[in-house]
Design a protein around this motif. Structure first.
Motif, PDB file in Angstrom:
ATOM      1  N   ALA A  99       0.834  -1.213   0.000  1.00 55.94           N
ATOM      2  CA  ALA A  99       0.000   0.000   0.000  1.00 55.94           C
ATOM      3  C   ALA A  99       0.859   1.249   0.000  1.00 55.94           C
ATOM      4  N   GLN A 102       2.251   2.117  -3.448  1.00 57.45           N
ATOM      5  CA  GLN A 102       1.312   2.686  -4.407  1.00 57.45           C
ATOM      6  C   GLN A 102       1.393   4.213  -4.435  1.00 57.45           C
ATOM      7  N   GLU A 161      -0.737  -1.986 -13.865  1.00 62.03           N
ATOM      8  CA  GLU A 161      -1.015  -1.127 -12.714  1.00 62.03           C
ATOM      9  C   GLU A 161      -1.722   0.129 -13.208  1.00 62.03           C
ATOM     10  N   SER A 201      -5.825   1.016  -8.096  1.00 62.32           N
ATOM     11  CA  SER A 201      -5.618   1.658  -6.787  1.00 62.32           C
ATOM     12  C   SER A 201      -6.243   3.036  -6.684  1.00 62.32           C
ATOM     13  N   ALA A 227      -6.763   5.614  -1.295  1.00 59.57           N
ATOM     14  CA  ALA A 227      -6.871   5.804  -2.744  1.00 59.57           C
ATOM     15  C   ALA A 227      -7.085   7.271  -3.090  1.00 59.57           C
ATOM     16  N   PRO A 308     -11.055  -0.612  -5.362  1.00 59.74           N
ATOM     17  CA  PRO A 308      -9.620  -0.867  -5.488  1.00 59.74           C
ATOM     18  C   PRO A 308      -9.335  -2.341  -5.224  1.00 59.74           C
ATOM     19  N   LEU A 355      -6.162   0.118   1.120  1.00 60.77           N
ATOM     20  CA  LEU A 355      -5.158   1.155   0.885  1.00 60.77           C
ATOM     21  C   LEU A 355      -5.092   2.195   1.999  1.00 60.77           C
TER      22      LEU A 355
END
Length: 388
Positions: A99, A102, A161, A201, A227, A308, A355
């Motif tokens: 997480a 990201q 991604e 994400s 997110a 997500p 996330l």
């Protein structure tokens, strides 16, 4: 590969033959009536077999090698990939670093570079989990310019991604006509020979109903909070931060904070609530309602909400997919992609990717020179590594 040893043919035949004969006679013995005459029966030879002298000839060992895991059907392989991914994301030592990556990788690197790094991050994270906890699984990385990125037990997967639903296939520009971009003739549609795993994400906003005995009939959810931070969105007013746990298409309220309480909270203050069993299916959302939702309230996640998570598109979903183009790439048509992602969620070809930890993650731009400098300095260290 696993290596085993077996006896030479004559010894193996003797022992296997005796075993087969014993099993057949034992089956007959169970069927014999308890009241029979004193006639000799064929199964009376069972004691003789049990006491037969063992083979005493020379023993020769043969080395045989065979694959540890054989590839299974594509559908079963996809299910296994997702099951292992869910297991991994249900552990904080894997979920939290993923997480954090990201937001850190996306803010500290260029867009294409960050996508490549996140792909490497996923592979390294899953690979570490499998080696530690599922060592029989075989995860391999591609070695060249194949159309897939890694394989699990023989199932080859292409990895993508994205923050918003988008999926680029060919990194070549389209054709510009009257100021608009169109796909090249040879790139009008795309059929994939391998499944595609897309890590999504980005945030989503949707409205859903609540229980009839609650104070409201509908509530708006936006998030998750992590997110929204990844997408650089500020928190709207008049909202609450709500911890939800997912089970299928249903979400249950576990905790609620005012927006000021959530903004002022520290990680270690919230960890007793956010951590623990089930962490892989628990995330924090912003909710808009007249009053905070009561703990235990059940919410239905509508089928059109792109949560997500990790979506897997099977090869049967990837036949003649229409493409769009711009000055950089050819990509899936947005409407077609969203339809296929929702279909994957309905098929349960989806794994939640909480996330919330991105909310507590700060930017950490990498210093690539410093890493190379350490390697240089090791050449002149006073104490060198001595090979024994």
């Amino acid at each position: 590969m696993i290596t085993t040893y077996q006896l030479a043919d004559e010894q193996r035949r003797t022992w296997i033959g005796d075993l087969v004969e014993m099993i057949a006679l034992a089956a007959k013995l169970t069927q014999r009536s308890a009241h029979q005459d004193g006639r000799a029966h064929e199964d009376d030879r069972l004691p003789d077999l049990l006491h037969r002298p063992a083979y005493h000839g020379p023993v020769r060992l043969l080395r045989l090698s065979y694959p540890r895991c054989m590839p299974d059907a594509t559908g079963d392989s996809v299910d296994r990939f997702l099951r292992l991914t869910r297991e991994m994301l249900d552990r904080p030592d894997y979920l939290l670093p993923m997480a954090a990556a990201q937001i850190q990788f996306r803010r500290d690197n260029y867009q294409m570079a960050s996508a490549s790094m996140l792909e490497d991050m996923f592979f390294d994270t899953l690979g570490t989990y499998l080696r530690e906890s599922r060592p029989a699984e075989q995860l391999e990385r591609r070695s060249g310019k194949e159309l897939w990125d890694y394989s699990l037990n023989g199932l080859r997967i292409s990895h993508k991604e994205a923050v918003r639903p988008s999926l680029s296939i060919w990194w070549t520009s389209g054709v510009k006509v009257d100021g608009k971009w169109f796909p090249r003739e040879e790139y009008q549609t795309y059929t994939s020979p391998h499944p595609i795993a897309l890590v999504l994400s980005g945030p989503v906003t949707f409205r859903t109903g609540v229980a009839a005995n609650n104070f409201a009939s509908e509530v708006e959810l936006s998030g998750p909070t992590g997110a929204r931070k990844i997408a650089k969105l500020s928190a709207p007013k008049r909202q609450y931060a709500t911890l939800l746990s997912y089970l299928g298409d249903e979400a249950t309220v576990e905790e609620t904070w005012s927006l000021d309480e959530w903004r002022g909270a520290r990680f270690h203050d919230l960890w007793p609530i956010l951590g623990g069993p089930g962490i892989g299916a628990r995330d924090v959302w912003l909710t808009r309602s007249g009053e905070p939702l009561a703990v235990g309230t059940k919410l239905t996640v509508p089928p059109q909400a792109l949560l997500p998570g990790i979506y897997v598109l099977s090869t049967d979903q990837l036949v003649d997919v229409p493409m769009i183009a711009n000055n950089r790439a050819h990509s899936f048509d947005s409407a077609a992609l969203q339809e296929k992602l929702l279909e994957s969620r309905q098929r349960n070809q989806f794994a939640h990717f909480p996330l919330w930890f991105a909310t507590f993650t700060e930017s950490q731009p990498p210093n690539l020179y410093a890493q190379q400098r350490r390697e240089y300095e090791s050449l002149f260290a006073a104490r060198q590594i001595v090979e024994e």
